[in-house]
Design a protein around this motif. Structure first.
Motif, mmCIF file in Angstrom:
data_model
loop_
_atom_site.group_PDB
_atom_site.id
_atom_site.type_symbol
_atom_site.label_atom_id
_atom_site.label_comp_id
_atom_site.label_asym_id
_atom_site.label_seq_id
_atom_site.Cartn_x
_atom_site.Cartn_y
_atom_site.Cartn_z
ATOM 1 N N LYS A 219 0.250 2.547 -1.507
ATOM 2 C CA LYS A 219 1.277 2.324 -0.498
ATOM 3 C C LYS A 219 1.475 3.631 0.250
ATOM 4 C CE LYS A 219 6.188 1.189 0.059
ATOM 5 N NZ LYS A 219 7.357 0.513 -0.551
ATOM 6 N N ASP B 291 4.521 -5.372 -0.510
ATOM 7 C CA ASP B 291 3.659 -4.632 -1.434
ATOM 8 C C ASP B 291 2.972 -5.487 -2.482
ATOM 9 O OD1 ASP B 291 3.896 -1.809 -0.597
ATOM 10 O OD2 ASP B 291 6.017 -2.117 -0.986
ATOM 11 N N GLY C 134 -0.808 -0.457 3.612
ATOM 12 C CA GLY C 134 -1.059 -0.773 2.205
ATOM 13 C C GLY C 134 -2.529 -1.108 2.033
#
Length: 290
Positions: free
Chosen positions: A186, A125, A199
């Motif tokens: 996300k 992430d 993402g």
């Protein structure tokens, strides 16, 4: 399961750590937070004789926010990074935001910025935030220092350009410019605790006349490594962000990828989610500019 390794070192200085990785080379593993390495050791998915724990090296935990650049230490934990007041109020706010999307509270308390990227997971992430911020990975080793653009850092799943005796020290983020903001989404079934299905990170800079003067687009979990979508960036620059332009940018992003199908999602679903979330993230970034 019991972890199997022969030696464990916890150096207090970077020089000491470099000496250790030079001595043991590919037969050692660097660990900071340990959220990935410990699991792999316990499952016997990773076999090394030596562990070099860099968590006691204070210089690797520093975060320096300046007017023209930000420097984030590789061993800084993601929880404190996500809540760092200076970072959250800066032009690199997206890095703090993405750090807050990594897994659970317990994991973020231990996981580090360096580890989240050195693992080279396509779904990491924090990587899209670094990609849309033009980050540079600062590396040291026995041969000295080198700076690697984040886009050139990843080779494939679990693979980077790091030599076995090199250590990531920090990430440097350059000035982003005025009237510039970023957004990230996300997409995961169970929220942040789950691994990303997709993402989508976008950074938009606007000129005084409202046209796009800067565009960065990064996608995670849709390729063997996190990627920038340069074609979409080039398309957006110089244009007013009308509904038609945003629609075309989203379609271009969708058509630029050939994701796999796995237990989390089909390839078709990933493409559709890139299309949907690209539109949302462009508008979210513009809304942050005000």
């Amino acid at each position: 399961m019991v972890m199997k390794f022969e030696k464990y070192y916890r150096p207090k200085t970077l020089d000491e750590a470099i000496e250790l990785v030079q001595e043991y080379g590919s037969d050692c593993k660097i660990v900071a937070g340990g959220t990935d390495v410990v699991i792999r050791l316990k499952a016997h998915m990773l076999a090394v004789k030596t562990i070099v724990d860099i968590s006691a090296i204070e210089e690797l935990k520093k975060v320096e926010i300046g007017a023209q650049q930000a420097v984030i230490g590789a061993s800084r934990d993601l929880m404190s990074l996500s809540r760092d007041p200076a970072l959250c109020a800066s032009q690199w706010q997206i890095v703090a935001e993405c750090a807050g999307h990594v897994s659970s509270t317990q994991i973020r308390n231990r996981a580090t910025m360096g580890g989240n990227n050195c693992n080279a997971s396509p779904s990491a992430d924090t990587t899209p935030a670094l990609l849309i911020s033009d980050a540079v990975v600062n590396v040291v080793g026995p041969q000295g220092k080198r700076d690697i653009p984040i886009e050139e850092f990843f080779v494939g799943p679990g693979k980077t350009v790091l030599a076995p005796d090199e250590i990531v020290v920090s990430f440097t983020l350059p000035e982003q410019g005025d009237r510039c903001a970023a957004a990230y989404h996300k997409h995961a079934i169970r929220g942040d605790t789950d691994i990303s299905i997709v993402g989508v990170g976008v950074r938009i800079g606007l000129a005084e006349d409202g046209t796009v003067c800067k565009a960065r687009v990064a996608l995670g979990a849709v390729a063997p490594k996190p990627i920038r979508v340069h074609a979409v960036e080039e398309y957006l620059v110089g244009k007013q962000l009308t509904d038609e332009v945003i629609e075309e940018a989203a379609r271009m992003a969708e058509q630029s990828i050939t994701p796999i199908s796995d237990q989390r999602a089909s390839a078709e679903y990933r493409k559709e989610m890139v299309y949907v979330n690209m539109k949302h993230m462009i508008r979210a970034a513009v809304e942050k500019i005000g």
